[in-house]
Design a protein around this motif. Structure first.
Motif, PDB file in Angstrom:
ATOM      1  N   THR A  39     -11.521  -4.756  -2.337  1.00 13.93           N
ATOM      2  CA  THR A  39     -10.390  -3.835  -2.331  1.00 13.93           C
ATOM      3  C   THR A  39     -10.828  -2.546  -1.650  1.00 13.93           C
ATOM      4  O   THR A  39     -11.834  -1.943  -2.039  1.00 13.93           O
ATOM      5  N   LEU A  40     -10.086  -2.143  -0.627  1.00 13.88           N
ATOM      6  CA  LEU A  40     -10.375  -0.911   0.105  1.00 13.88           C
ATOM      7  C   LEU A  40      -9.619   0.254  -0.527  1.00 13.88           C
ATOM      8  O   LEU A  40      -8.637   0.049  -1.252  1.00 13.88           O
ATOM      9  N   PRO A  41     -10.043   1.490  -0.268  1.00 17.45           N
ATOM     10  CA  PRO A  41      -9.284   2.640  -0.771  1.00 17.45           C
ATOM     11  C   PRO A  41      -7.825   2.576  -0.320  1.00 17.45           C
ATOM     12  O   PRO A  41      -7.520   2.144   0.797  1.00 17.45           O
ATOM     13  N   ALA A  42      -6.927   3.000  -1.186  1.00 19.75           N
ATOM     14  CA  ALA A  42      -5.501   2.933  -0.893  1.00 19.75           C
ATOM     15  C   ALA A  42      -5.183   3.677   0.399  1.00 19.75           C
ATOM     16  O   ALA A  42      -5.622   4.812   0.602  1.00 19.75           O
ATOM     17  N   GLY A  43      -4.428   3.017   1.275  1.00 17.83           N
ATOM     18  CA  GLY A  43      -4.042   3.623   2.540  1.00 17.83           C
ATOM     19  C   GLY A  43      -5.022   3.399   3.666  1.00 17.83           C
ATOM     20  O   GLY A  43      -4.818   3.912   4.772  1.00 17.83           O
ATOM     21  N   THR A  44      -6.082   2.615   3.425  1.00 14.84           N
ATOM     22  CA  THR A  44      -7.050   2.318   4.491  1.00 14.84           C
ATOM     23  C   THR A  44      -6.376   1.591   5.651  1.00 14.84           C
ATOM     24  O   THR A  44      -6.618   1.889   6.819  1.00 14.84           O
ATOM     25  N   GLY A  45      -5.561   0.594   5.324  1.00 19.83           N
ATOM     26  CA  GLY A  45      -4.985  -0.238   6.376  1.00 19.83           C
ATOM     27  C   GLY A  45      -6.052  -1.000   7.136  1.00 19.83           C
ATOM     28  O   GLY A  45      -6.174  -0.870   8.358  1.00 19.83           O
ATOM     29  N   PRO A  46      -6.858  -1.835   6.452  1.00 19.07           N
ATOM     30  CA  PRO A  46      -7.954  -2.535   7.137  1.00 19.07           C
ATOM     31  C   PRO A  46      -7.417  -3.438   8.240  1.00 19.07           C
ATOM     32  O   PRO A  46      -6.441  -4.160   8.048  1.00 19.07           O
ATOM     33  N   ARG A  47      -8.084  -3.384   9.401  1.00 20.22           N
ATOM     34  CA  ARG A  47      -7.608  -4.137  10.563  1.00 20.22           C
ATOM     35  C   ARG A  47      -8.610  -5.193  11.009  1.00 20.22           C
ATOM     36  O   ARG A  47      -8.270  -6.357  11.126  1.00 20.22           O
ATOM     37  N   HIS A  48      -9.854  -4.800  11.298  1.00 20.58           N
ATOM     38  CA  HIS A  48     -10.886  -5.727  11.764  1.00 20.58           C
ATOM     39  C   HIS A  48     -12.167  -5.477  10.985  1.00 20.58           C
ATOM     40  O   HIS A  48     -12.341  -4.414  10.379  1.00 20.58           O
ATOM     41  N   LEU A  49     -13.098  -6.458  11.036  1.00 22.12           N
ATOM     42  CA  LEU A  49     -14.386  -6.267  10.380  1.00 22.12           C
ATOM     43  C   LEU A  49     -15.477  -6.976  11.160  1.00 22.12           C
ATOM     44  O   LEU A  49     -15.217  -7.880  11.966  1.00 22.12           O
ATOM     45  N   GLY A  88      -1.697  -4.588   5.044  1.00 22.17           N
ATOM     46  CA  GLY A  88      -0.632  -4.100   4.182  1.00 22.17           C
ATOM     47  C   GLY A  88      -1.043  -3.883   2.747  1.00 22.17           C
ATOM     48  O   GLY A  88      -0.530  -2.980   2.073  1.00 22.17           O
ATOM     49  N   ALA A  89      -1.974  -4.697   2.245  1.00 20.06           N
ATOM     50  CA  ALA A  89      -2.346  -4.641   0.835  1.00 20.06           C
ATOM     51  C   ALA A  89      -3.698  -3.982   0.588  1.00 20.06           C
ATOM     52  O   ALA A  89      -4.131  -3.882  -0.564  1.00 20.06           O
ATOM     53  N   ASP A  90      -4.385  -3.540   1.652  1.00 22.50           N
ATOM     54  CA  ASP A  90      -5.696  -2.880   1.522  1.00 22.50           C
ATOM     55  C   ASP A  90      -6.730  -3.777   0.845  1.00 22.50           C
ATOM     56  O   ASP A  90      -7.539  -3.316   0.025  1.00 22.50           O
ATOM     57  N   GLY A 120       0.820  -1.199   0.000  1.00 22.05           N
ATOM     58  CA  GLY A 120       0.000   0.000   0.000  1.00 22.05           C
ATOM     59  C   GLY A 120       0.853   1.247   0.000  1.00 22.05           C
ATOM     60  O   GLY A 120       2.089   1.180   0.009  1.00 22.05           O
ATOM     61  N   PRO A 121       0.231   2.423   0.015  1.00 19.63           N
ATOM     62  CA  PRO A 121       0.978   3.675  -0.123  1.00 19.63           C
ATOM     63  C   PRO A 121       1.721   4.120   1.127  1.00 19.63           C
ATOM     64  O   PRO A 121       2.632   4.948   1.028  1.00 19.63           O
ATOM     65  N   GLN A 122       1.341   3.618   2.311  1.00 23.64           N
ATOM     66  CA  GLN A 122       2.025   4.028   3.534  1.00 23.64           C
ATOM     67  C   GLN A 122       3.220   3.105   3.758  1.00 23.64           C
ATOM     68  O   GLN A 122       3.091   2.007   4.311  1.00 23.64           O
ATOM     69  N   GLU A 123       4.387   3.561   3.322  1.00 21.25           N
ATOM     70  CA  GLU A 123       5.549   2.690   3.229  1.00 21.25           C
ATOM     71  C   GLU A 123       5.999   2.130   4.570  1.00 21.25           C
ATOM     72  O   GLU A 123       6.557   1.031   4.628  1.00 21.25           O
ATOM     73  N   ASP A 124       5.773   2.854   5.656  1.00 20.07           N
ATOM     74  CA  ASP A 124       6.233   2.357   6.951  1.00 20.07           C
ATOM     75  C   ASP A 124       5.347   1.250   7.498  1.00 20.07           C
ATOM     76  O   ASP A 124       5.777   0.487   8.369  1.00 20.07           O
ATOM     77  N   ARG A 125       4.119   1.112   7.002  1.00 20.20           N
ATOM     78  CA  ARG A 125       3.205   0.087   7.484  1.00 20.20           C
ATOM     79  C   ARG A 125       2.696  -0.832   6.380  1.00 20.20           C
ATOM     80  O   ARG A 125       2.116  -1.876   6.684  1.00 20.20           O
ATOM     81  N   GLN A 126       2.887  -0.441   5.126  1.00 23.83           N
ATOM     82  CA  GLN A 126       2.299  -1.198   4.020  1.00 23.83           C
ATOM     83  C   GLN A 126       3.346  -1.576   2.975  1.00 23.83           C
ATOM     84  O   GLN A 126       3.080  -1.565   1.783  1.00 23.83           O
ATOM     85  N   GLU A 127       4.538  -1.930   3.452  1.00 22.90           N
ATOM     86  CA  GLU A 127       5.601  -2.325   2.532  1.00 22.90           C
ATOM     87  C   GLU A 127       5.353  -3.698   1.921  1.00 22.90           C
ATOM     88  O   GLU A 127       5.991  -4.089   0.938  1.00 22.90           O
TER      89      GLU A 127
END
Length: 369
Positions: free
Chosen positions: A190-200, A168-170, A141-148
């Motif tokens: 697929t979630l919007p880029a940078g969402t960082g989905p965690r739970h649902l 990591g991959a949204d 994803g776009p947030q390199e520190d968390r989505q590498e």
């Protein structure tokens, strides 16, 4: 809820300490009024940051959130104590979530994004195989520190399949209930880029609500083609400004300045959504409202303050007490204690009524029966 309940509580090592330095799984009683009893260390274990109970109630599973990762299966004895564990590799690194089904345990390995599954004895929950089947993720994803790269963070049973939430991959990945090792995942959403989905959580009408850790929003996804969902709307996780006052949370050797909100665990009770929000340090309450033929919408009700630095990682909703309020027990990782919160389900307003410090930071709360 009128009688006292017992909780299983998974914990992290103390700050600046390695896994296996005295943390473990605790059994904690809590009364209907939210008053905690004396905790009992049920098992000393390395970084048991998430625990899950087999539907039979006869086996408790605990991750070892480390690299390489592991999962232990503890027999639950007649007196409520835990027997000697049987431990297997988690199939990846830093496992952080478990989904216990009657015949399968799903494992989310955050470190390398691998989802894994191991067969279970449906009667007891004991391992029915010695090794896990591995399902690697892919993407970034776009947030390199968390989505590498991929980071599997959560698993849920939806529509007979297993959904894996990949921070990591949204994306949401979908697997059949009896997967074949190495088979590719189906792309469920697929979630919007940078969402960082965690739970649902899954709503009764088939929609999903996904907590975005990195964008601090709740995303409503509606069914599309069979086995897939598409984003329909999103809402702020909380109205609290996490940058004022500034909250600080210490983990390991790093000091994080929480100048924004980081949603964590999400639960659904009836139509009431409860979301732990770190940084803002609140339990945020929302109501899911549905109109026939329309996508569900979320109405923010209230934010219950949990105290500066609480860093609420996980919670369990234990049900209504005598006056109709819900008892919610929150693992306050930052302050190293459990908090009992009574919440009015009509308004979302609530209060912390008791707290229980533990020797190491709590990370997961689970009702014991």
């Amino acid at each position: 809820m009128t009688a006292p309940r017992d909780l299983w509580v998974g914990t992290y090592p103390a700050p600046d300490r390695a896994a296996g330095s005295g943390e473990g799984v605790w059994r904690v009683p809590v009364g209907a009024d939210g008053t905690f009893g004396a905790p009992v260390l049920a098992a000393e274990a390395a970084a048991p940051s998430f625990v899950a109970l087999h539907p039979s109630g006869r086996t408790l599973y605990a991750v070892a959130e480390d690299a390489p990762g592991a999962v232990s299966a503890y027999p639950v004895l007649d007196d409520g104590a835990l027997g000697a564990p049987a431990t297997i590799a988690s199939g990846g690194s830093f496992p952080c979530h478990l989904l216990a089904l009657p015949d399968m345990l799903w494992i989310a390995n955050y470190g390398d994004g691998v989802a894994a599954a191991v067969p279970l004895d449906p009667a007891t929950g004991a391992w029915a195989a010695d090794a896990v089947s591995r399902f690697p993720g892919r993407g970034a994803g776009p947030q390199e520190d968390r989505q590498e790269g991929p980071h599997a963070h959560f698993t849920a049973a939806v529509g007979g399949d297993a959904l894996v939430v990949d921070l990591g991959a949204d994306v949401l990945r979908r697997y059949p209930p009896q997967p074949t090792a190495g088979s590719p995942a189906a792309l469920a959403a697929t979630l919007p880029a940078g969402t960082g989905p965690r739970h649902l959580v899954a709503l009764p009408g088939g929609a999903l609500v996904v907590a975005g850790e990195l964008d601090a929003r709740l995303h409503v996804l509606v069914p599309a083609a069979p086995g897939t969902w598409e984003p329909a709307a999103s809402y702020p996780a909380t109205v609290v400004d996490a940058s004022s006052p500034e909250h600080r949370y210490r983990t390991g050797t790093l000091l994080h300045t929480a100048d924004r909100s980081y949603p964590s665990h999400l639960t659904l009770t009836g139509d009431l959504l409860a979301l732990g929000v770190r940084g803002a340090d609140v339990l945020s309450l929302h109501r899911a409202v549905g109109d026939a033929g329309a996508a569900p919408r979320l109405e923010h009700l209230a934010d219950v303050p949990l105290g500066d630095g609480a860093w609420p990682r996980h919670h369990a909703v234990l049900g209504p007490v005598a006056d109709g309020r819900l008892l919610v027990v929150v693992a306050r990782q930052g302050t190293g204690d459990l908090a009992a919160v009574l919440v009015d389900p009509a308004t979302g307003q609530g209060d912390v009524v008791d707290a229980l410090p533990l020797p190491t930071p709590p990370a997961c709360v689970l009702e014991a029966s």
